[in-house]
Every structure is written in C-alpha cells, then in structure tokens.
Design a protein around this motif. Structure first.
Motif, PDB file in Angstrom:
ATOM      1  N   ASP A 181       0.835  -1.213   0.000  1.00 50.75           N
ATOM      2  CA  ASP A 181       0.000   0.000   0.000  1.00 50.75           C
ATOM      3  C   ASP A 181       0.864   1.255   0.000  1.00 50.75           C
ATOM      4  OD1 ASP A 181      -2.272  -1.516   0.010  1.00 50.75           O
ATOM      5  OD2 ASP A 181      -2.667  -1.304   2.157  1.00 50.75           O
ATOM      6  N   LEU A 182       1.935   1.220   0.762  1.00 52.95           N
ATOM      7  CA  LEU A 182       2.832   2.373   0.839  1.00 52.95           C
ATOM      8  C   LEU A 182       3.541   2.578  -0.502  1.00 52.95           C
ATOM      9  CD1 LEU A 182       3.778   4.563   2.727  1.00 52.95           C
ATOM     10  CD2 LEU A 182       5.441   2.974   3.706  1.00 52.95           C
ATOM     11  N   LEU A 183       4.025   1.504  -1.111  1.00 59.60           N
ATOM     12  CA  LEU A 183       4.669   1.597  -2.417  1.00 59.60           C
ATOM     13  C   LEU A 183       3.713   2.142  -3.480  1.00 59.60           C
ATOM     14  CD1 LEU A 183       6.673  -1.744  -2.450  1.00 59.60           C
ATOM     15  CD2 LEU A 183       7.678   0.537  -2.712  1.00 59.60           C
ATOM     16  N   LYS A 184       2.488   1.655  -3.451  1.00 60.92           N
ATOM     17  CA  LYS A 184       1.498   2.110  -4.437  1.00 60.92           C
ATOM     18  C   LYS A 184       1.241   3.610  -4.276  1.00 60.92           C
ATOM     19  CE  LYS A 184      -1.594   1.784  -7.666  1.00 60.92           C
ATOM     20  NZ  LYS A 184      -2.023   3.165  -7.682  1.00 60.92           N
ATOM     21  N   LYS A 185       1.160   4.075  -3.047  1.00 63.65           N
ATOM     22  CA  LYS A 185       0.912   5.508  -2.810  1.00 63.65           C
ATOM     23  C   LYS A 185       2.085   6.340  -3.303  1.00 63.65           C
ATOM     24  CE  LYS A 185      -2.116   8.428  -1.354  1.00 63.65           C
ATOM     25  NZ  LYS A 185      -3.478   8.450  -1.928  1.00 63.65           N
ATOM     26  N   LEU A 186       3.291   5.863  -3.083  1.00 64.13           N
ATOM     27  CA  LEU A 186       4.474   6.568  -3.588  1.00 64.13           C
ATOM     28  C   LEU A 186       4.440   6.641  -5.121  1.00 64.13           C
ATOM     29  CD1 LEU A 186       7.287   5.007  -1.351  1.00 64.13           C
ATOM     30  CD2 LEU A 186       6.119   7.187  -1.013  1.00 64.13           C
ATOM     31  N   ALA A 187       4.017   5.564  -5.738  1.00 64.02           N
ATOM     32  CA  ALA A 187       3.950   5.522  -7.203  1.00 64.02           C
ATOM     33  C   ALA A 187       2.886   6.464  -7.750  1.00 64.02           C
ATOM     34  CB  ALA A 187       3.665   4.094  -7.667  1.00 64.02           C
ATOM     35  N   ASP A 188       1.902   6.773  -6.940  1.00 58.13           N
ATOM     36  CA  ASP A 188       0.784   7.610  -7.379  1.00 58.13           C
ATOM     37  C   ASP A 188       1.156   9.078  -7.553  1.00 58.13           C
ATOM     38  OD1 ASP A 188      -1.008   5.536  -7.451  1.00 58.13           O
ATOM     39  OD2 ASP A 188      -1.906   5.970  -5.501  1.00 58.13           O
ATOM     40  N   LEU A 189       2.257   9.533  -6.934  1.00 54.74           N
ATOM     41  CA  LEU A 189       2.517  10.976  -6.876  1.00 54.74           C
ATOM     42  C   LEU A 189       2.547  11.649  -8.246  1.00 54.74           C
ATOM     43  CD1 LEU A 189       3.022  13.556  -5.334  1.00 54.74           C
ATOM     44  CD2 LEU A 189       5.470  13.017  -5.331  1.00 54.74           C
ATOM     45  N   PRO A 190       3.298  11.170  -9.244  1.00 52.32           N
ATOM     46  CA  PRO A 190       3.297  11.873 -10.532  1.00 52.32           C
ATOM     47  C   PRO A 190       1.896  12.034 -11.116  1.00 52.32           C
ATOM     48  CG  PRO A 190       5.095  10.297 -10.452  1.00 52.32           C
ATOM     49  CD  PRO A 190       4.240  10.018  -9.250  1.00 52.32           C
ATOM     50  N   GLY A 191       1.083  10.994 -10.997  1.00 54.33           N
ATOM     51  CA  GLY A 191      -0.298  11.081 -11.486  1.00 54.33           C
ATOM     52  C   GLY A 191      -1.112  12.093 -10.712  1.00 54.33           C
ATOM     53  N   GLU A 192      -0.873  12.171  -9.403  1.00 52.61           N
ATOM     54  CA  GLU A 192      -1.566  13.165  -8.578  1.00 52.61           C
ATOM     55  C   GLU A 192      -1.161  14.579  -8.981  1.00 52.61           C
ATOM     56  OE1 GLU A 192      -3.878  13.072  -6.331  1.00 52.61           O
ATOM     57  OE2 GLU A 192      -4.088  10.913  -6.059  1.00 52.61           O
ATOM     58  N   ILE A 193       0.117  14.766  -9.295  1.00 52.18           N
ATOM     59  CA  ILE A 193       0.588  16.083  -9.739  1.00 52.18           C
ATOM     60  C   ILE A 193      -0.109  16.469 -11.041  1.00 52.18           C
ATOM     61  CG2 ILE A 193       2.583  17.387 -10.570  1.00 52.18           C
ATOM     62  CD1 ILE A 193       2.832  16.915  -7.636  1.00 52.18           C
ATOM     63  N   VAL A 194      -0.197  15.523 -11.984  1.00 51.14           N
ATOM     64  CA  VAL A 194      -0.864  15.790 -13.264  1.00 51.14           C
ATOM     65  C   VAL A 194      -2.306  16.219 -13.030  1.00 51.14           C
ATOM     66  CG1 VAL A 194      -1.745  14.728 -15.385  1.00 51.14           C
ATOM     67  CG2 VAL A 194       0.597  14.284 -14.650  1.00 51.14           C
ATOM     68  N   LEU A 195      -3.037  15.435 -12.246  1.00 42.89           N
ATOM     69  CA  LEU A 195      -4.454  15.709 -12.020  1.00 42.89           C
ATOM     70  C   LEU A 195      -4.653  17.029 -11.280  1.00 42.89           C
ATOM     71  CD1 LEU A 195      -7.253  14.580 -12.499  1.00 42.89           C
ATOM     72  CD2 LEU A 195      -7.085  13.343 -10.327  1.00 42.89           C
ATOM     73  N   ALA A 196      -3.869  17.248 -10.222  1.00 43.04           N
ATOM     74  CA  ALA A 196      -4.005  18.478  -9.440  1.00 43.04           C
ATOM     75  C   ALA A 196      -3.678  19.705 -10.283  1.00 43.04           C
ATOM     76  CB  ALA A 196      -3.096  18.417  -8.213  1.00 43.04           C
ATOM     77  N   ALA A 197      -2.664  19.590 -11.160  1.00 40.49           N
ATOM     78  CA  ALA A 197      -2.288  20.721 -12.019  1.00 40.49           C
ATOM     79  C   ALA A 197      -3.364  20.992 -13.061  1.00 40.49           C
ATOM     80  CB  ALA A 197      -0.946  20.450 -12.686  1.00 40.49           C
ATOM     81  N   LYS A 198      -3.883  19.941 -13.682  1.00 40.90           N
ATOM     82  CA  LYS A 198      -4.928  20.127 -14.700  1.00 40.90           C
ATOM     83  C   LYS A 198      -6.187  20.737 -14.100  1.00 40.90           C
ATOM     84  CE  LYS A 198      -3.591  16.568 -18.059  1.00 40.90           C
ATOM     85  NZ  LYS A 198      -3.965  15.272 -18.686  1.00 40.90           N
ATOM     86  N   LEU A 199      -6.500  20.350 -12.869  1.00 37.11           N
ATOM     87  CA  LEU A 199      -7.707  20.863 -12.211  1.00 37.11           C
ATOM     88  C   LEU A 199      -7.432  22.132 -11.407  1.00 37.11           C
ATOM     89  CD1 LEU A 199      -9.177  17.471 -10.897  1.00 37.11           C
ATOM     90  CD2 LEU A 199      -9.901  18.749 -12.919  1.00 37.11           C
ATOM     91  N   THR A 200      -6.155  22.545 -11.357  1.00 41.64           N
ATOM     92  CA  THR A 200      -5.700  23.666 -10.495  1.00 41.64           C
ATOM     93  C   THR A 200      -6.252  23.506  -9.074  1.00 41.64           C
ATOM     94  OG1 THR A 200      -7.494  25.119 -11.297  1.00 41.64           O
ATOM     95  CG2 THR A 200      -5.349  25.304 -12.378  1.00 41.64           C
ATOM     96  N   GLU A 201      -5.954  22.346  -8.478  1.00 39.69           N
ATOM     97  CA  GLU A 201      -6.467  22.008  -7.144  1.00 39.69           C
ATOM     98  C   GLU A 201      -5.340  21.524  -6.238  1.00 39.69           C
ATOM     99  OE1 GLU A 201      -9.574  19.145  -7.705  1.00 39.69           O
ATOM    100  OE2 GLU A 201     -11.027  20.654  -8.369  1.00 39.69           O
ATOM    101  N   PRO A 202      -4.569  22.443  -5.658  1.00 37.40           N
ATOM    102  CA  PRO A 202      -3.481  22.016  -4.767  1.00 37.40           C
ATOM    103  C   PRO A 202      -3.968  21.302  -3.514  1.00 37.40           C
ATOM    104  CG  PRO A 202      -3.743  24.408  -4.720  1.00 37.40           C
ATOM    105  CD  PRO A 202      -4.581  23.904  -5.843  1.00 37.40           C
TER     106      PRO A 202
END
Length: 561
Positions: free
Chosen positions: A480-501
């Motif tokens: 679970d911890l590894l998966k969450k670490l792997a998620d970060l680049p995708g989270e950055i993409v989504l947060a940037a596209k939605l302008t939602e820090p």
C-alpha cells in the motif's frame, strides 16, 4: 514518466490495438477510437486499473457494452503489461489486476530522481501567471488574504512542478477611490493627533494600524504638515503610508513563506495612459457607448446581463476600467494563461472580466478565476471576530504568531476553495494525531529518526536495494505504501490540470497514514540484511516523497519533533 504512468500508457496502447484487431477480424465495427479513461478504480476490490472504453464504443458498434468488453478482452495482448487478470464489471467497465511485482521499480525511481520525483512536464514551459492576495495597501492582511496566499503560492509551486513557467504577481491597488479615502483618513488622524479638531471622514479607515502609521509620521516629521496646503499634505501622508503598508505586507507574506516575482502598481496604468488606450480600443470595436455623460461597457458573455460603467461622468475611470487594462497588460506580457484568486464576493465580476478580454481579442478561457469562500476562526468552540490591533478581523500576522506558518498554510489547503474553512485555533496548536499538520510532520520526523538509528547501529541506510531485495516487500502495508508513492506523478498531473493544490494536502495525509500503519505493523531495523535494506529503501523513499509534497504546499518537513 513514472513507472505507473508507463504501465498505464502501455495498457492504453494494448487496448487500442485490441479494438483495432477486433475490427480487422469483423468482430467490432467503429469509425474512430473514442476519448476513454484508464484509471485507478475508487474501490480496491475492483482491481488496479479500470476503463470505460467498451461503454463509449456502444453507439458506434451498435452492441451491448458488456459484449464489447468481452471482445476487447478476447483480443487483448497482455504481454509486457503486468496484467494478471481482466474482468467485466457493472454496465461494461473492464477491470485489470496487476502483478504487484511492478512496485519494485518505484524505490529505484525515487532514489534516482530525489527532489525531482513527481515532476511531470505537461506544461512544456508554457507561461502562466498566478495573481493572488492583491490586498488594498490601506490596512493589515486578514484571514481571507491568508487563505488566498496559501492557495495561490501552493498552486504556483504545483504548476511549476507540472512543467509550466510560473510567475507570481501581486497587484497593488495604489490608485482610485480607496486611496483617496485613505489619504483623507490619514489627514484626519494626523491633525487630530496634533490637537486640531477635525471630523473623521464617513468612508474613512478606522483600524488601529492607521493610528500607528500616523504616529510614526509624527515621530519622524513632527507638526510640519499641519499648516501645509491640503492636497500636498495628503499626497505626502499617503506616500509615506503606502510605502509602510506595502513593506508590512511584503514582510508578513515572507514570514508566511510567500514571495512574488512581480509587484504591479495600478497607479502606473493611470500615469502611463494605458487605461485610456485600452478604453479607446474597446470604443473602436464598438463595445463602449455613452449614456448620461458616462462611458459604459456592453455585456458580452452569457452570465453577464448587465452593462457596466467604466468611465464616470467626471472623466475618471472606474476600478473595472483599470482592471480591464491590467488584464490586457498580462496577456501582452506573453502569458498564455492567467489565473486570479478572488474572494467569493467577486463572483459577479468573473463573466464581466472574461467578456472584456474577449472584446480585446483574447480567449476568455485563457483567464481562470478561482473563487474562495470565507474563513471562520474558531477558538474554544466559538467564532473569533475581533482583532485588538486592526479593530476588525484577525490579521495574518496574529495568525502566524498564534499557530505558526505551517499549521496555517496546511489548514487552509485541506479544503477546496469553494468550501468555507472553519479554522480551529486549538486544534492547529495541538500536538496530537488529530492535528493534520502535526500528523504529517511527525511522520516525516519519525522517518528521519529511523534512518538516524540505522546509521547509529552501523547499517547502510543509503544503500539502494536490489531487485531481489525489493521483491521481499510483500506485506499489505508495504504494498500500500509503495502504491501511494507511485501515485505521486499522477496526482501532480491531475491536481495541475484541475488547479487544485488541496488534492496534494489530502495525498500527503493519506501517505502519512499509510506510513504510520506500516510502522505499527512492520519493524525496519531487523536482523535479516536483505529485508532490512529493502525496508530502509522504502523508508527513505517515503521521506523523500513527503518532503517533496510538503515543499509544494509551503510547509516545512522537520527532521526532529
């Protein structure tokens, strides 16, 4: 591109190959591949990836979505995809399960990228401006300004992490009616403090900070302005006060971790003739007409049903006229997108400003306005209203002194801008797991402590685990911890596209929770050297990711607590 993004990209290619193959066989008829989604399902039991491709092909293929899903699975080549199984769910979703061994690539990736882990170049260097706070320099920064500062600064950092060229800007409202009233207020306070009986202006500024400013002027210059001509006196007083107020704003924001690239003066627009030139452009395009001696701007976009005065009958431009000129100036400086953060009370101004930009030849979609709801400060269960210094609401300076920069910023960023924030002072100061910023920072400090202990015990805490060692990370908590670490680049993409820090504030809270769960169930400094090395790699990677995200949010990552 991250390991997880590479997997998703590969699966997307395989899906498209599958439907093209099915079409060649005559099993599926369609003209074009629809714009589909391949993403992580909300519920873990639904697998690791899910797509709606089959449902989007229904109209073209003239078949039931579940039948289409079955055809896609039959024609899907899963070689080199990490896919271990595929299943049809609900009305026609296709769910995929991945071999958890793909996670072994995450730790080497984070080790290699370090502070850059999470960077995604979706912006391709496009110029974006983020304008935020822009408070009138007639008083102290308040709670609303504090929320805008945290939101704007973290949004700018997020966009930079997504590959945009970002400029932070503060618009100084140093012209117009509010400055005239400010000058009258300063003059009245000055004369009163010098023993001259004068009435205070009805629309004047009553804050205690204004009296402090006038006392500073008296301490410096004494009574030399008492017998001076009115306008000259007002000009001198307001010049001194503006300089002091702007310096105070800069110092307070700096203590809040906010630094601007540009401080833009409204006064410069008036003095240069830029506002008059902008109005002339609109007039030439027949968007401006005269009525009752004033100049009016026609309503342009849907949602703005009301024409607006932009030059008064006395020839003085309104604030709206200056704002139009200012936004034209932004685009003329080469920004492809302009983001403003405004209070929710400005909602009626949004369509009006977008319409004005369209009238000037710019795309209204190039201007984005993020509206921000109110902040309620809570202490001992009650709403705190008054500030001893400002005479109005709690100031940003008082908030920083009370709870610190980190807690203030994190609390503001936990909610999306459209939600009212109830800021609990007692919770923000508490050192407990109930305090979200303490919870996250404590996780970082604990990670640092584990690595220090490893060094003290003679273990190589910086050793990058080999693939055979990483394969030992098989517990649910580790996965679970590894998966969450792997998620970060995708989270950055989504947060940037939605302008939602605020999405990153939630991400880092979830990551801290997963780490605490891991810490409470798995020991790190164990006898087995291979598993110990793998877990130390996991600890080091988690620390790096926590620090990277906290940096975007403008919150410190302490090594000890």
């Amino acid at each position: 591109m991250s390991v997880y993004e590479k997997i998703r990209e590969n699966v997307s290619k395989k899906l498209e190959q599958a439907i093209l193959c099915a079409r060649e066989k005559g099993a599926l008829a369609f003209q074009e591949i629809p714009s589909y989604v391949l993403e992580e399902p909300r519920e873990r039991e639904h697998g690791d990836l899910a797509t709606n491709l089959a449902m989007l092909l229904t109209k073209q293929a003239k078949r039931a979505p579940r039948d289409i899903a079955a055809i896609i699975i039959d024609n899907l080549d899963t070689a080199d995809t990490w896919i271990t199984s595929s299943e049809i769910a609900g009305p026609g979703f296709i769910n995929f399960r991945l071999d958890p061994a793909w996670l072994t690539g995450v730790i080497p990736e984070i080790s290699a990228q370090g502070e850059k882990y999470g960077f995604v170049n979706i912006g391709q260097g496009e110029k974006i401006q983020v304008e935020f706070v822009s408070a009138n320099p007639t008083g102290l920064l308040h709670m609303g300004n504090a929320r805008g500062a945290a939101l704007g600064d973290s949004l700018a950092s997020l966009l930079a992490m997504a590959g945009y060229e970002v400029s932070r800007e503060f618009y100084i409202n140093d012209a117009g009616n509010q400055i005239h009233n400010f000058a009258l207020s300063l003059e009245a306070r000055y004369l009163q403090l010098m023993g001259v009986e004068v009435p205070f202006p009805e629309a004047g500024y009553h804050g205690e900070d204004l009296i402090y400013t006038v006392k500073n002027i008296i301490e410096k210059d004494g009574d030399q302005y008492v017998r001076m001509e009115e306008q000259t006196r007002r000009d001198i007083l307001v010049s001194y006060a503006l300089k002091e107020k702007i310096n105070d704003i800069k110092e307070t924001l700096a203590d809040f971790g906010v630094f601007y690239d540009v401080w833009f003066s409204e006064k410069s627009l008036h003095e240069s003739g830029y506002i008059r030139e902008t109005m002339k452009r609109l007039e030439d395009k027949e968007y401006i007409y005269e009525k009752e001696g004033a100049l009016w701007l026609k309503a342009i976009l849907p949602g703005d049903e009301k024409d607006e005065v932009i030059v008064r009958g006395n020839g003085v431009p309104t604030y709206f006229a200056a704002d139009i000129a200012y936004h034209r100036n932004k685009f003329e400086r080469g920004f492809k997108k302009v983001i403003n953060i405004w209070g929710a009370d400005h909602h009626g101004h949004v369509a009006r400003m977008k319409g004005a930009m369209q009238a000037l030849g710019y795309s209204p979609d190039s201007l984005q306005v993020i509206l921000m709801q109110l902040v309620r400060l809570i202490q001992d269960g009650d709403i705190v209203k008054m500030s001893k210094r400002s005479g109005q609401y709690i100031t940003l300076r008082e908030l920083i002194d009370e709870v610190g920069k980190d807690a203030a910023r994190f609390f503001f960023l936990l909610r999306d801008p459209d939600s009212t924030v109830e800021f609990d002072l007692d919770l923000a100061k508490s050192q407990s797991a109930d305090n979200p910023v303490y919870y996250v920072q404590y996780a970082h400090a604990r990670l640092c402590s584990i690595l220090r202990q490893a060094e003290e015990q003679g273990f190589e805490s910086q050793l990058i685990p080999g693939e055979y060692q990483l394969a030992l990370l098989v517990s649910a908590e580790e996965r679970d911890l590894l998966k969450k670490l792997a998620d970060l680049p995708g989270e950055i993409v989504l947060a940037a596209k939605l302008t939602e820090p605020h999405r990153l504030a939630r991400y880092v809270l979830d990551l801290a929770a997963l780490f605490h769960t891991f810490y409470n169930s798995q020991r790190v400094l164990i006898e087995d050297p291979d598993l110990r090395t793998a877990r130390l790699g996991l600890i080091r990677s988690t620390r790096q990711v926590l620090a990277n995200v906290l940096k975007i949010l403008g919150v410190s990552a302490p090594e000890r607590m």
